[in-house]
Write an enzyme that holds these catalytic residues in place. Sequence first.
Site, short mmCIF file in Angstrom:
data_model
loop_
_atom_site.label_atom_id
_atom_site.label_comp_id
_atom_site.label_asym_id
_atom_site.label_seq_id
_atom_site.Cartn_x
_atom_site.Cartn_y
_atom_site.Cartn_z
N CYS A 13 0.83 -1.19 0.00
CA CYS A 13 0.00 0.00 0.00
C CYS A 13 0.88 1.25 0.00
CB CYS A 13 -0.88 -0.03 1.25
SG CYS A 13 -2.06 1.30 1.36
N PRO A 14 0.57 2.21 -0.82
CA PRO A 14 -0.58 2.40 -1.69
C PRO A 14 -0.35 1.99 -3.14
CG PRO A 14 0.58 4.47 -1.56
CD PRO A 14 1.36 3.46 -0.71
#
Length: 74
Positions: A13-14
């Site tokens: 993430c992201p």
Amino acid sequence: MSVEIYDLRGLNCPLPVLRTTKRLAGMASGAILVVETTDPLASLDIPAFCRDKGHQLVSVEATDSGHRFTIVKG
């Protein structure tokens, strides 16, 4: 319509959502993208992204190492 498989395994993430956004931007409406991830947060992030951006999340499948998302571009 062809199906594109996008391997995002190993990214955290992201990055899975950012790269999915960029890939879908270059695809025609109605195109199908299958995204494979190992990031556990993708199970929350990808569905939320699809809702927010108007893409249809057709399926979410658990895999041995993560998840596979089938998305139809809105």
